[in-house]
Write a protein that holds these residues in place. Structure first.
Motif, short mmCIF file in Angstrom:
data_model
loop_
_atom_site.label_atom_id
_atom_site.label_comp_id
_atom_site.label_asym_id
_atom_site.label_seq_id
_atom_site.Cartn_x
_atom_site.Cartn_y
_atom_site.Cartn_z
N LEU A 264 0.68 -0.73 -0.48
CA LEU A 264 -0.23 -0.07 0.54
C LEU A 264 0.73 1.60 0.21
O LEU A 264 2.41 1.24 0.25
CB LEU A 264 -0.93 0.06 0.86
CG LEU A 264 -1.61 -1.19 0.99
CD1 LEU A 264 -2.55 -1.35 2.42
CD2 LEU A 264 -2.58 -1.46 0.22
N ALA A 265 0.39 2.73 -0.34
CA ALA A 265 1.47 3.90 -0.60
C ALA A 265 1.69 4.55 1.44
O ALA A 265 2.37 5.05 0.72
CB ALA A 265 -0.02 4.74 -0.21
N ASP A 266 1.06 3.54 1.97
CA ASP A 266 1.91 3.61 3.43
C ASP A 266 2.81 2.79 3.69
O ASP A 266 3.63 2.58 4.87
CB ASP A 266 0.99 3.67 4.60
CG ASP A 266 0.36 2.53 5.19
OD1 ASP A 266 0.08 1.55 4.02
OD2 ASP A 266 -0.18 2.33 5.53
N GLY A 267 3.62 1.72 2.95
CA GLY A 267 4.11 0.66 3.26
C GLY A 267 3.91 -0.63 3.64
O GLY A 267 4.12 -1.44 3.83
N GLN A 268 2.54 -0.72 3.94
CA GLN A 268 2.30 -1.58 4.48
C GLN A 268 2.28 -3.07 4.12
O GLN A 268 1.20 -2.29 2.62
CB GLN A 268 0.56 -1.79 5.00
CG GLN A 268 0.57 -1.10 6.76
CD GLN A 268 -0.80 -0.62 7.15
OE1 GLN A 268 -0.36 -1.68 8.16
NE2 GLN A 268 -1.39 0.38 7.09
#
Length: 364
Positions: A264-268
Motif C-alpha cells: 500500500l501507499a504507506d508501506g503496509q
C-alpha cells in the motif's frame, strides 16, 4: 410468450451515442433487468424495443416477428408490436373506474363485452385488485395504482412485458412491499420481461439475469449473485452494492488464480487472491465489500491485519457504519459494536477481495 433478440443496437442523439452496439438475448419467460445510472442507455434501449424511439442501427426481433432492422429498413410502429409497457407514471384515466381503466385497451381493440368483462375480472384477480374494481384512481394508494397500471397492460396479453422503473414513485416501505408482490407475480406469469431500474436491490431480488449498463454499452451480463460476487470491472463493483477500493502496487508476478503480494501507499503489505494475471511493479486496485472486512482479533482465519485510522461512526439500526482511512483510502466497515479510540486493526481475508488492474475510476 416469446424470446427477445437485440443485435448491434445503436441510437445516436447528435454526436452522442446514447446506446452503442448493444446485443442481448432474453429467453422465453426470462426476467432480465437493465441496471445502471441515469444516462447509461437503459431506458433508450427499452424505448427502442417498444418502438417509441427508432434506433439508428441494429436489429430487434420478438419470436418470429422482426420489430426493427436498420439494414432492411424494417420498423414496426408501437401499436403493431404487441408489447406491454408500464412507465414510472401510471397514467390512469381519472374519470374511469379501475375496471374501466383496465378494460380500455380491450375496448380499443373492439373485444366483445362478455369477453372483456371476463378478462378484466381475471387480470384484476391476478394483481389482487378485484375488490377495488368500482373505485376511481384518486381513491387508491400509489401501490394500488401501480397494480392497476400493470393490470391494464396484462389484460391484452402482450408478447413481452416492458417495465420502466415502475416502483420509483413509491415511498421506501411501499416500494419494498411492491417489490415482493411483483416478485411473486413474475413467478406466476413467467412472461418474458425487460425491467429498467437504477435500484440495485430491485435488480438483484427480481431478476433471472442483470444487464449492467455504462455509457451506452453493456458492462456485464449475468445472474444476480455472479454480478455481485464477481464484478467484471470497478464500475460494476462500485455500482452493485457498496465496495471499498484500495490502490496498491504488485510486488511479484502473479498468475490467474494465484495469491498476490501487495504494498500500500504507506508501506503496509498484504496478500489477496487474484483471478487475473499481473506483472510485478504494476498498479492495481483491491476491492472489498464491507461484509468481508472484520475487526482483527487473535483468532482470525487466514488473512492480513492492517493499521487504519477511524474517521467516523454512525449507528444505522443493528449495525454501526465505521469510516476508516487505510493508507489514504476511505473505507466503510459494518460492525456490531462501535470501535473505540482513533486507531483500528482491520482484518482482510486473502480470498475475499477482488483485484483489478490499474487505478479504479469510480464515483467518490
Amino acid at each position: 410468450m416469446a424470446e427477445l433478440l437485440i443485435e448491434g443496437l445503436t441510437k445516436r442523439y447528435g454526436a452522442i451515442n446514447a446506446v452503442e452496439d448493444v446485443s442481448l438475448h432474453v429467453a422465453d419467460g426470462e426476467f432480465v433487468t437493465l441496471l445502471g445510472p441515469s444516462g447509461c442507455g437503459k431506458s433508450t434501449t427499452l424505448a427502442a424495443v417498444a418502438g417509441l424511439d427508432r434506433a439508428d442501427q441494429g436489429r430487434i426481433a420478438v419470436g418470429g416477428t422482426v420489430y426493427f432492422d436498420a439494414a432492411r429498413g424494417i420498423y414496426l410502429p408501437p401499436e403493431a408490436r404487441g408489447c406491454g409497457l408500464v412507465f414510472q407514471s401510471y397514467a390512469l384515466w381519472p374519470h374511469m373506474t379501475v375496471a374501466e381503466n383496465v378494460g380500455f385497451p380491450l375496448t380499443l381493440r373492439k373485444v366483445a363485452r362478455a369477453e372483456l368483462r371476463r378478462r378484466v375480472e381475471e387480470v384484476l384477480a391476478l394483481v389482487e385488485m378485484e375488490r377495488f374494481a368500482a373505485r376511481y384512481p384518486h381513491e387508491l394508494s400509489g401501490g394500488q395504482q401501480q397494480r392497476v397500471a400493470l393490470a391494464r397492460t396484462l389484460v391484452y396479453q402482450p408478447a413481452i412485458l416492458l417495465l420502466d422503473e415502475p416502483l420509483s414513485n413509491l415511498d421506501a416501505k411501499l416500494r419494498d412491499r411492491a417489490r415482493a408482490w411483483l416478485g411473486a407475480l413474475r413467478t406466476r406469469l413467467k412472461l418474458t420481461t425487460i425491467y429498467v431500474t437504477h435500484d440495485q436491490i430491485e435488480a438483484l431480488s427480481l431478476s433471472d439475469r442483470v444487464v449492467v449498463m455504462n455509457g451506452g454499452r453493456i458492462a456485464q451480463i449475468g445472474p444476480p449473485q455472479e454480478i455481485y460476487e464477481h464484478p467484471a470491472d470497478p464500475f460494476v463493483a462500485d455500482f452493485i452494492g457498496t465496495t471499498n477500493f484500495v490502490p496498491a502496487r504488485l510486488l511479484a508476478d502473479v498468475a490467474g488464480g494465484g495469491r498476490a503480494q501487495l504494498e500500500l501507499a504507506d508501506g503496509q503489505r498484504l496478500e489477496a487472491h487474484s483471478e487475473r494475471p499481473a506483472r510485478a511493479g504494476s498498479r492495481v486496485t483491491l476491492a472489498y465489500r464491507p461484509e468481508h472486512m472484520l475487526p482483527a482479533t487473535a483468532a482470525m482465519p487466514e488473512g492480513s491485519v492492517l493499521r487504519t485510522r477511524i474517521t467516523s461512526r454512525a449507528y444505522v439500526g443493528g449495525l454501526w457504519q465505521v469510516g476508516l482511512d487505510l493508507a489514504g483510502s476511505p473505507l466503510r466497515l459494518e460492525a456490531r459494536q462501535p470501535p473505540m479510540g482513533d486507531e483500528f486493526s482491520l482484518w482482510l481475508p486473502h480470498a475475499g477481495g477482488i483485484l483489478f488492474p490499474g487505478a479504479a475510476d469510480v464515483a467518490a
